[in-house]
Write a protein that holds these residues in place. Structure first.
Motif, short mmCIF file in Angstrom:
data_model
loop_
_atom_site.label_atom_id
_atom_site.label_comp_id
_atom_site.label_asym_id
_atom_site.label_seq_id
_atom_site.Cartn_x
_atom_site.Cartn_y
_atom_site.Cartn_z
N PRO A 179 -8.68 -4.88 -3.93
CA PRO A 179 -8.86 -6.11 -4.68
C PRO A 179 -8.18 -7.28 -3.98
CG PRO A 179 -7.14 -4.78 -5.68
CD PRO A 179 -7.74 -3.96 -4.59
N LYS A 181 -6.49 -11.32 -4.76
CA LYS A 181 -6.07 -12.36 -5.69
C LYS A 181 -6.40 -13.69 -5.01
CE LYS A 181 -1.98 -14.21 -8.08
NZ LYS A 181 -0.51 -14.05 -8.28
N GLY A 218 -7.37 0.75 -5.42
CA GLY A 218 -7.02 1.50 -6.62
C GLY A 218 -8.17 2.41 -7.00
N GLU A 220 -11.52 2.70 -10.02
CA GLU A 220 -12.25 1.95 -11.04
C GLU A 220 -13.49 2.71 -11.48
OE1 GLU A 220 -13.42 -1.67 -9.19
OE2 GLU A 220 -11.38 -2.43 -8.91
N THR A 234 -16.89 -4.45 -12.66
CA THR A 234 -15.90 -3.44 -13.04
C THR A 234 -15.88 -3.27 -14.55
OG1 THR A 234 -14.53 -3.99 -11.12
CG2 THR A 234 -13.47 -2.81 -12.94
N THR A 237 -10.50 -0.19 -15.12
CA THR A 237 -9.56 0.01 -14.02
C THR A 237 -8.72 1.25 -14.31
OG1 THR A 237 -9.46 -2.35 -13.55
CG2 THR A 237 -7.66 -1.00 -12.71
N LYS A 240 -4.55 0.50 -10.74
CA LYS A 240 -4.56 -0.81 -10.10
C LYS A 240 -4.19 -0.70 -8.63
CE LYS A 240 -3.61 -3.85 -14.03
NZ LYS A 240 -2.71 -4.91 -14.56
N LYS A 242 -3.22 -2.74 -5.09
CA LYS A 242 -2.41 -3.92 -4.79
C LYS A 242 -3.34 -4.99 -4.23
CE LYS A 242 1.05 -5.70 -1.59
NZ LYS A 242 1.85 -5.40 -0.37
N PRO A 243 -3.50 -6.11 -4.94
CA PRO A 243 -4.41 -7.13 -4.44
C PRO A 243 -3.85 -7.87 -3.24
CG PRO A 243 -3.32 -7.90 -6.43
CD PRO A 243 -2.90 -6.48 -6.24
#
Length: 546
Positions: A179, A181, A218, A220, A234, A237, A240, A242-243
């Motif tokens: 992912p 951010k 992660g 999903e 998505t 989740t 998670k 780490k973005p």
């Protein structure tokens, strides 16, 4: 089980009869439950006989119960045979357990409404030692089989999950990329929940920069879209990742205004850029299909193309903003007649007036003077950067101005025929006209990954940018863009309207582009009518936010 419920074992599947409704709960417990050889899918005898006429309440109840029992037991073949599309249903039921990692499912039907039966799915997803619930409501309908006469579930992907559309798939596991951010130019986080139009762009950023930005994957459950370049959605989740953090040049405030503006029209898109840098401030779409038409679309841009055509004519010395230009009601080129809106005409007025009033014939009547069908494509590429393989940082489509001959060459002068653009391309054209220099639009700076940006061969010739700006300002104050641009404060503003005819459409596409200060924006509303009517107010809202 409480005292109001009675229990029974039917073909290896636990059926809890709730109240007196005759509906129940079907439970699938992974490897511990009955498989293909032991599930209740074989209970299809409840609807084995042929029938005719409308499906009865009894048939609806029996078919729904048998299908849900087979699905819950994991008997994909039996479940599929209870539908009117066995091949698609078998794959979907298989994927539900094997590809979405459903370890347990409890399905609770509700009261039927005619031939429609709602139900609740309470599933547990287990992947690499992590288990989480996935709960949702869906429904099925029962129809009469066309050839068998049997009562069958009318198969749709939404039976398995209400968000599943045609050719989409339910998937689970570890995504291909970590992912991200995404941050706007001021450090504010950009999420698809707050800015729905960015979903496709955020997915592009994830695919391109997830690993490079230092993220870790992660787990999903998601919906895999039918189109290869569409964003996945998505649903859950599990773990998670780490973005990775990625800085964009988007502006959250301008983006919010763009989202609000396009929401007022169906099939609407808008893009805003900074002419001084080429940085993209906002991208928004309001479409049923979720397609990022603002950056990936390819449709005729109508009279917004007159910015490029006007630049070419001025550079060749055929017109200037202040010199008179003929604007007859019609013009003919190689047997094809072109006309102005409502066949209006003007005499003795300057070319800037023809531009502001969007006089088609003032442009087309000069094609013979140009004498070069490659002149317009060359201007578009060498000066405005159209077709130079832009690398914006996400998936985008370049505009196209091919060299053509005959009536198509004349149509190109007014943005029809073979020319295709999207709001990103047109916003960039306005930005180039504003500054005289093409700066390739970007969502993330090239310094992030070292990619090479497209560069035009040359700037506009001296004085041409000033004339284009003057004509666009006239359009905004007393021409076809006046009504829409009245809402934009200040005097440093300009615009160009466009209406593009589309074969088979009842109304033309509405196009509008404009600038205010150091912001240029362009919008398109499919079948929205004339440029100032639908697309114009969208651009005005975005310019005010910038």
């Amino acid at each position: 089980m409480n005292g109001a419920a009675k229990g029974a074992i039917v073909g290896g599947v636990f059926l809890a009869l709730v109240g007196g409704a005759g509906y129940g709960v079907y439970a699938l417990v992974g490897d511990g439950g009955e498989g293909k050889n032991g599930g209740t899918g074989g209970d299809s005898s409840v609807q084995a006989g042929k029938g005719s006429g409308p499906v009865t309440d009894k048939e609806t109840l029996a078919t729904a119960k048998a299908f849900l029992a087979a699905w819950a037991s994991g008997d994909e073949r039996a479940a599929a045979d209870l539908t009117n599309n066995a091949q698609a249903a078998q794959v979907a039921v298989h994927d539900f357990k094997e590809r979405a990692y459903v370890s347990k499912a409890v399905i609770t039907p509700g009261p039927a409404n005619g031939t429609t039966v709602p139900f609740k799915v309470e599933a547990e997803i287990t992947y690499e030692g992590t288990t989480k619930p996935l709960v949702y409501d869906s429904e099925l309908s029962v129809v009469r089989g066309l050839t068998t006469g049997k009562a069958l579930v009318d198969w749709k992907p939404s039976v398995i999950h209400p968000q599943l559309q045609k050719d989409e798939k339910l998937r689970g596991g570890s995504p291909a990329t970590p992912p991200v951010k995404a941050l706007d130019r001021n450090g504010k986080e950009l999420t698809a929940e707050q800015y729905p139009s960015l979903r496709a762009i955020l997915d592009d950023l994830r695919k391109t920069y997830g690993e490079k930005a230092g993220g870790t994957r992660g787990a999903e459950v998601w919906i895999e879209p039918a189109a290869q370049d569409a964003p996945k959605r998505t649903l859950l989740t599990l773990a998670k990742g780490k973005p990775g953090e990625i800085q964009t040049v988007l502006d959250a405030d301008v983006q919010a205004a763009a989202e609000k503006a396009v929401a007022k029209h169906a099939e609407a898109s808008v893009v805003a850029v900074k002419p001084s840098t080429g940085e993209i401030l906002a991208v928004a779409n309001h479409r049923k299909d979720g397609f990022n038409a603002a950056m990936r679309g390819a449709r005729a841009p109508g009279s917004t193309m007159k910015i490029v055509t006007g630049a070419m004519l001025i550079e060749k010395g055929l017109v200037s903003a202040d010199q008179p230009a003929a604007c007859p009601p019609t013009a003919t080129w190689e047997g094809k007649s072109f006309h102005n809106l409502k066949n209006f005409k003007s005499e003795g007025e300057p070319f800037s007036s023809s531009f502001a009033k969007s006089c088609n014939t003032a442009f087309i009547s000069l094609i013979d003077n140009v004498g070069d069908n490659a002149a317009l494509p060359r201007e578009a590429k060498e000066v405005f950067g159209i077709g130079l393989d832009w690398k914006t940082g996400v998936i985008s489509v370049d505009g196209s101005v091919p060299q053509v001959s005959g009536p198509a060459a004349a149509a190109a002068y007014i943005g029809q025929g073979t020319i295709t653009m999207n709001p990103l391309n047109v916003a960039s054209i306005t930005a180039t006209a504003r500054t005289g220099v093409f700066r390739q639009p970007v969502i993330v700076k090239a310094s992030l990954d070292g990619r090479t940006l497209a560069t035009a061969s040359r700037p506009l010739k001296p004085g041409v940018s000033a004339q284009l700006v003057k004509m666009m300002k006239l359009t905004a104050t007393s021409g076809t863009g006046r009504e829409a641009m009245a809402a934009v404060g200040g005097s440093d503003k300009g615009a160009k309207t466009g209406s593009a005819e589309v074969d088979g459409a009842g109304s033309p596409d509405s196009w509008f582009t404009g600038f205010s200060g150091d912001v240029a924006a362009a919008a398109m509303v499919e079948a929205g009518g004339h440029g100032g009517e639908a697309a114009g107010p969208i651009v005005a809202e975005v310019l005010n936010a910038g």
